[in-house]
Design a protein around this motif. Structure first.
Motif, PDB file in Angstrom:
ATOM      1  N   THR A 396      49.061  48.335  32.090  1.00 17.56           N
ATOM      2  CA  THR A 396      50.013  48.118  33.456  1.00 17.56           C
ATOM      3  C   THR A 396      49.703  48.476  34.364  1.00 17.56           C
ATOM      4  O   THR A 396      49.603  47.431  35.595  1.00 17.56           O
ATOM      5  N   ILE A 397      48.863  50.033  34.889  1.00 14.29           N
ATOM      6  CA  ILE A 397      48.322  50.437  35.251  1.00 14.29           C
ATOM      7  C   ILE A 397      47.166  49.183  35.748  1.00 14.29           C
ATOM      8  O   ILE A 397      47.003  48.426  36.954  1.00 14.29           O
ATOM      9  N   LYS A 398      46.192  48.538  34.633  1.00 14.99           N
ATOM     10  CA  LYS A 398      44.904  47.512  34.827  1.00 14.99           C
ATOM     11  C   LYS A 398      45.577  46.365  35.227  1.00 14.99           C
ATOM     12  O   LYS A 398      44.862  46.046  36.103  1.00 14.99           O
ATOM     13  N   LEU A 399      46.452  45.642  35.117  1.00 16.67           N
ATOM     14  CA  LEU A 399      47.384  44.849  35.709  1.00 16.67           C
ATOM     15  C   LEU A 399      47.443  44.660  37.103  1.00 16.67           C
ATOM     16  O   LEU A 399      47.302  43.503  37.842  1.00 16.67           O
ATOM     17  N   GLN A 400      48.009  45.929  37.182  1.00 17.31           N
ATOM     18  CA  GLN A 400      48.492  45.864  38.577  1.00 17.31           C
ATOM     19  C   GLN A 400      47.653  45.757  39.581  1.00 17.31           C
ATOM     20  O   GLN A 400      47.415  45.161  40.345  1.00 17.31           O
ATOM     21  N   GLN A 401      46.298  46.790  39.176  1.00 17.18           N
ATOM     22  CA  GLN A 401      44.973  46.948  39.807  1.00 17.18           C
ATOM     23  C   GLN A 401      43.799  45.961  39.566  1.00 17.18           C
ATOM     24  O   GLN A 401      43.630  45.283  41.434  1.00 17.18           O
ATOM     25  N   ALA A 402      44.565  44.904  38.432  1.00 17.10           N
ATOM     26  CA  ALA A 402      44.021  43.385  38.759  1.00 17.10           C
ATOM     27  C   ALA A 402      44.525  42.358  39.961  1.00 17.10           C
ATOM     28  O   ALA A 402      43.928  41.324  40.609  1.00 17.10           O
ATOM     29  N   GLU A 403      45.794  42.298  39.564  1.00 19.58           N
ATOM     30  CA  GLU A 403      46.915  41.760  40.804  1.00 19.58           C
ATOM     31  C   GLU A 403      46.485  41.678  41.825  1.00 19.58           C
ATOM     32  O   GLU A 403      46.376  40.919  42.856  1.00 19.58           O
ATOM     33  N   LEU A 404      46.354  43.118  42.186  1.00 15.94           N
ATOM     34  CA  LEU A 404      46.015  43.327  44.311  1.00 15.94           C
ATOM     35  C   LEU A 404      44.747  43.217  44.457  1.00 15.94           C
ATOM     36  O   LEU A 404      44.491  42.408  44.739  1.00 15.94           O
ATOM     37  N   ALA A 405      43.568  43.046  43.327  1.00 11.56           N
ATOM     38  CA  ALA A 405      42.487  42.851  43.777  1.00 11.56           C
ATOM     39  C   ALA A 405      41.951  41.175  44.191  1.00 11.56           C
ATOM     40  O   ALA A 405      41.241  40.448  44.442  1.00 11.56           O
ATOM     41  N   LYS A 406      43.071  40.621  42.932  1.00  9.82           N
ATOM     42  CA  LYS A 406      43.029  39.351  42.864  1.00  9.82           C
ATOM     43  C   LYS A 406      43.504  38.185  44.730  1.00  9.82           C
ATOM     44  O   LYS A 406      42.938  37.677  45.163  1.00  9.82           O
ATOM     45  N   ASN A 407      44.673  39.320  44.608  1.00  6.69           N
ATOM     46  CA  ASN A 407      45.052  38.772  46.053  1.00  6.69           C
ATOM     47  C   ASN A 407      44.451  39.436  46.721  1.00  6.69           C
ATOM     48  O   ASN A 407      44.599  38.452  48.463  1.00  6.69           O
ATOM     49  N   ARG A 408      43.435  40.087  46.863  1.00  6.33           N
ATOM     50  CA  ARG A 408      42.449  40.701  48.796  1.00  6.33           C
ATOM     51  C   ARG A 408      41.856  39.347  48.351  1.00  6.33           C
ATOM     52  O   ARG A 408      41.305  39.098  49.276  1.00  6.33           O
ATOM     53  N   LEU A 409      41.350  38.722  47.148  1.00  7.95           N
ATOM     54  CA  LEU A 409      40.127  37.999  47.067  1.00  7.95           C
ATOM     55  C   LEU A 409      40.598  36.504  46.954  1.00  7.95           C
ATOM     56  O   LEU A 409      39.919  35.733  47.802  1.00  7.95           O
ATOM     57  N   MET A 410      41.737  36.321  46.532  1.00  8.30           N
ATOM     58  CA  MET A 410      42.471  34.860  46.509  1.00  8.30           C
ATOM     59  C   MET A 410      42.305  34.442  47.884  1.00  8.30           C
ATOM     60  O   MET A 410      41.303  33.409  48.068  1.00  8.30           O
ATOM     61  N   GLN A 411      42.811  34.446  49.416  1.00  7.31           N
ATOM     62  CA  GLN A 411      42.322  34.421  50.354  1.00  7.31           C
ATOM     63  C   GLN A 411      40.708  33.493  50.565  1.00  7.31           C
ATOM     64  O   GLN A 411      39.951  32.624  51.392  1.00  7.31           O
ATOM     65  N   ALA A 412      39.561  34.726  50.677  1.00  7.17           N
ATOM     66  CA  ALA A 412      38.481  34.094  50.700  1.00  7.17           C
ATOM     67  C   ALA A 412      37.578  33.553  49.746  1.00  7.17           C
ATOM     68  O   ALA A 412      37.136  32.888  49.677  1.00  7.17           O
ATOM     69  N   PHE A 413      38.159  33.581  48.623  1.00  9.69           N
ATOM     70  CA  PHE A 413      37.736  32.573  47.555  1.00  9.69           C
ATOM     71  C   PHE A 413      37.981  31.607  48.318  1.00  9.69           C
ATOM     72  O   PHE A 413      36.729  30.692  48.170  1.00  9.69           O
ATOM     73  N   TYR A 414      39.878  30.860  48.309  1.00 11.60           N
ATOM     74  CA  TYR A 414      38.974  29.347  48.686  1.00 11.60           C
ATOM     75  C   TYR A 414      38.753  29.393  49.996  1.00 11.60           C
ATOM     76  O   TYR A 414      38.815  28.046  50.411  1.00 11.60           O
ATOM     77  N   LEU A 415      38.617  29.448  50.467  1.00 11.21           N
ATOM     78  CA  LEU A 415      37.825  29.263  51.400  1.00 11.21           C
ATOM     79  C   LEU A 415      36.315  29.486  52.061  1.00 11.21           C
ATOM     80  O   LEU A 415      35.943  28.204  52.068  1.00 11.21           O
ATOM     81  N   THR A 416      35.660  30.036  51.156  1.00  8.35           N
ATOM     82  CA  THR A 416      34.421  30.173  51.387  1.00  8.35           C
ATOM     83  C   THR A 416      34.219  28.672  50.224  1.00  8.35           C
ATOM     84  O   THR A 416      33.309  28.022  49.379  1.00  8.35           O
ATOM     85  N   LEU A 417      35.026  28.686  48.673  1.00  7.22           N
ATOM     86  CA  LEU A 417      35.043  27.628  47.980  1.00  7.22           C
ATOM     87  C   LEU A 417      34.931  26.310  48.617  1.00  7.22           C
ATOM     88  O   LEU A 417      33.550  25.290  47.822  1.00  7.22           O
ATOM     89  N   ALA A 418      35.407  25.589  49.187  1.00  6.07           N
ATOM     90  CA  ALA A 418      35.117  24.750  50.144  1.00  6.07           C
ATOM     91  C   ALA A 418      33.873  24.743  50.418  1.00  6.07           C
ATOM     92  O   ALA A 418      33.472  23.309  50.298  1.00  6.07           O
ATOM     93  N   ILE A 419      33.429  25.584  50.962  1.00  8.01           N
ATOM     94  CA  ILE A 419      32.458  25.472  51.860  1.00  8.01           C
ATOM     95  C   ILE A 419      31.048  25.359  51.052  1.00  8.01           C
ATOM     96  O   ILE A 419      30.082  24.674  50.596  1.00  8.01           O
ATOM     97  N   VAL A 420      31.067  26.107  50.122  1.00 10.73           N
ATOM     98  CA  VAL A 420      30.434  26.822  49.015  1.00 10.73           C
ATOM     99  C   VAL A 420      29.828  24.860  47.807  1.00 10.73           C
ATOM    100  O   VAL A 420      28.807  24.457  47.538  1.00 10.73           O
ATOM    101  N   ALA A 421      31.066  24.426  47.994  1.00  9.22           N
ATOM    102  CA  ALA A 421      31.411  22.691  47.261  1.00  9.22           C
ATOM    103  C   ALA A 421      30.724  22.083  47.769  1.00  9.22           C
ATOM    104  O   ALA A 421      29.713  21.268  47.375  1.00  9.22           O
ATOM    105  N   VAL A 422      31.003  22.209  49.288  1.00 11.43           N
ATOM    106  CA  VAL A 422      30.509  20.622  50.494  1.00 11.43           C
ATOM    107  C   VAL A 422      28.500  20.981  50.574  1.00 11.43           C
ATOM    108  O   VAL A 422      27.932  20.252  49.975  1.00 11.43           O
TER     109      VAL A 422
END
Length: 648
Positions: A396-422
């Motif tokens: 449970t602790i690991k899942l919660q930590q993973a979820e928090l990390a996922k939320n923090r990285l998600m926006q940056a990920f999607y933002l950079t994804l388009a640039i990297v794709a181009v």
């Protein structure tokens, strides 16, 4: 393996009984059940009497003490332990850690059979560092037994697997047989009777191939018999039990004999042979009393009581079962077997109408079962539940930590994804254009190289044919038979190389030769050269296989020499015969075999002819970093092994 000693035996009227003799002041020992099993039940007396003549500070004395103590545990556990403890004192005084380790293994095995499980485990683990790994299989076998008796079947199986690994690593068939035997027993305890039987039969087969019928082979026969009982095949079970009894009686294996006769009681009762069951039960009791083992004594009386209940002789059953209880100490620890005794006592009292005592025995049995199963089950469930809760919380602790990390990285990920794709698509397009241009250039150059390489093979083939023609003309004009033979051999060698280049040129594969077709053409050519097509059969036993030209040429020359030699020397006076060639690839190696069914030859005999062919074969084999073996049975056979990455 143990340290080696001179092997000497002598015969007395009753067979080979003594394993030690004194000769010129030195004792010579043939190890029991290691180098021979050709002796009778008094072999321990022979060892014990001779031991008195061997002085202390002698390594041979420690070896004999170890064998004497270890095999005495099959007859008298107390005496066996005393012998081993005395040997340990001597080994420690001598500073001999090797034999100290082996004596500790025997000590652990005896303590185990005296139900001293924790001391046995401690002694065996202390011995691990004192014994070479190649000889440690008996140590790990007994450690597996300790965990089996403790009910830790997973750990027991891991030790059996380790024994199997040691046996296979060091080529020890006894260790492999023991591992399969122990695995079969563990499968049986889990109720997997078919798996148990399969492993048990594999163990018996290995023991019998080894050719020494020892204590462990005897025990495995008993196990396989039990497996057949549980699989509903009593006739087969009876055969294994009887074989186990014969072996146990020959060598005095009292513990195995008691086990086998107890199993026979149950089997014979099932078949309705109550007279035979009673006789077997009394035999089991006799051997248990000789062994002075209260556990086996109690089990023997239990088997007799159970058989009497089954036959309806309830008064006899009460007598046997109460005798079993009278022969155990008040602190007897195996509550499971005690519960079985009180089960049978309850049935016996009920059978004679004594319901009060039957009820009391049932209560005792139920209480013992609660002690064994309920308490243990509750403890085990609690442990498993705790482990599960801890595991769930951690997850449970690991899942919660993973979820928090996922939320923090998600926006940056999607933002950079388009640039990297181009950027990636742009670079990919540039790479595609370059690769297309480069591929076209490579294709053009490859075609040019292929044409040049094909032309080279064609010219080499033509040059070799020219050389062959010159040799053929020269051969025709030579009168000296010896010189003519030398040129004919050279002619076939040149033709062999020419066939390879012809194959490369014709087939269009400029780097590899299809060897099966090449051997067919080579064999046909050599038979024709020697005018032997009508009397010698040429066989090729192989699948299609392609080799690089650098490997195909030397192998082709080797085969050429061997076929030519067979035709010259294996079939005198134009006799008929057969020549066989095979080439196989397995596990990164090439295996070449060339054989004939001719008159044979001796490898070390003087070479016929010039001897150049023999030297050429040796030279080519060394060039390919290969190994050659020669066999001279029903003809002549040469086998070669080449490691592909080295040969290439």
């Amino acid at each position: 393996m143990r340290k080696a000693f001179f092997l000497t035996v002598f015969l007395i009227p009753f067979g080979l009984l003594a394993q030690i003799v004194e000769k010129n002041g030195f004792f010579q020992y043939q190890e029991v059940f290691v180098e021979t099993d050709d002796f009778q039940a008094d072999y321990l007396d022979q060892l014990e009497n001779t031991l008195l003549k061997i002085s202390e500070k002698d390594t041979l004395r420690l070896e004999i003490i170890n064998d004497l103590g270890y095999y005495y545990h099959t007859r008298n556990l107390t005496k066996a332990l005393s012998i081993i403890e005395g040997g340990l004192l001597e080994a420690r005084e001598m500073g001999d850690s090797y034999w100290e380790g082996h004596l500790m293994v025997s000590q652990g095995a005896i303590l185990l059979r005296m139900e001293e499980l924790d001391p046995a485990e401690m002694v065996l683990k202390e011995a691990i560092d004192k014994i070479p790994e190649s000889e440690s299989w008996l140590l790990y076998t007994n450690l597996g037994y300790v965990y089996e008796r403790k009910g830790l079947l997973g750990e027991a199986f891991s030790y059996a697997s380790k024994v199997l690994e040691i046996g296979e690593t060091y080529g020890d068939p006894k260790a492999v047989a023991m591992a399969y035997s122990d695995m079969s027993n563990l499968f049986w305890k889990q109720g997997k009777f078919e798996d148990a039987l399969a492993f048990g039969l594999k163990s018996v087969e290995l023991f019998e191939k080894r050719g020494l019928k020892d204590l462990d082979y005897d025990f495995t026969l008993h196990l396989v018999g039990q497996f057949y009982v549980d699989l509903g095949e009593p006739e087969k079970a009876l055969d294994f039990f009887q074989r186990s009894v014969v072996l146990g009686e020959r060598y005095g294996f009292y513990n195995n004999l008691s086990d086998s006769f107890i199993a026979l009681v149950n089997l014979q009762s099932t078949l309705g042979d109550f007279t035979g069951a009673k006789k077997s039960g009394l035999e089991a009791l006799r051997y248990a009393e000789l062994l002075e083992n209260e556990f086996m004594i109690m089990r023997s009386y239990l088997a007799l009581g159970k058989a009497s209940n089954t036959s309806g002789d309830h008064l006899d059953a009460v007598g046997y079962l109460e005798s079993g209880l009278a022969n155990i100490k008040s602190n007897f620890g195996d509550k499971f077997y005690l519960s079985l005794v009180f089960d049978e006592i309850s049935k016996a009292h009920e059978g004679i109408g004594d319901f009060k005592n039957a009820l009391e025995a049932t209560r005792r049995s139920n209480q013992l079962r609660r002690d064994v199963f309920s308490d243990e089950a509750e403890e085990k469930i609690a442990i498993l539940q705790t482990e599960m809760e801890v595991s769930q919380k951690e997850n449970t602790i690991k899942l919660q930590q993973a979820e928090l990390a996922k939320n923090r990285l998600m926006q940056a990920f999607y933002l950079t994804l388009a640039i990297v794709a181009v950027v990636f698509l742009f670079l990919l397009y540039r790479v595609f254009l370059r690769k297309k241009k480069y591929s076209q250039l490579l294709e053009k150059r490859n075609k040019e190289k292929e044409y040049l390489l094909k032309e080279i093979h064609h010219r080499v083939k033509n040059n070799l044919e020219t050389i062959s023609s010159l040799l053929s003309l020269q051969i025709a004009s030579i009168d000296s038979l010896e010189f003519k033979q030398m040129l004919e051999e050279t002619y076939t060698r040149v033709q062999s190389m020419g066939m390879i280049h012809l194959s490369l040129y014709k087939e269009g594969n400029l780097k590899q030769v299809e060897m099966k077709k090449f051997f067919e053409e080579l064999g046909s050519f050599i038979l024709d050269t020697f005018d032997a097509e009508d009397r010698v059969t040429f066989e090729i036993d192989m699948d299609s296989i392609e080799l690089d030209v650098d490997l195909a040429i030397p192998i082709g020359l080797i085969v050429n020499e061997l076929i030519s030699n067979s035709l010259k020397y294996a079939f005198p006076k134009k006799s008929v015969g057969k020549i066989s060639v095979s080439l196989q690839e397995r596990d990164g190696c090439l295996f070449l075999n060339v054989s004939d069914d001719g008159i044979g030859m001796e490898m070390d005999s003087p070479s016929k002819g010039t001897g150049f062919g023999k030297e050429l074969i040796n030279l080519l084999t060394r060039q390919l970093d290969g190994k050659m073996n020669f066999y001279n049975e029903s003809g002549t056979s040469f086998s070669f092994e080449f490691i592909l990455n080295k040969a290439a």
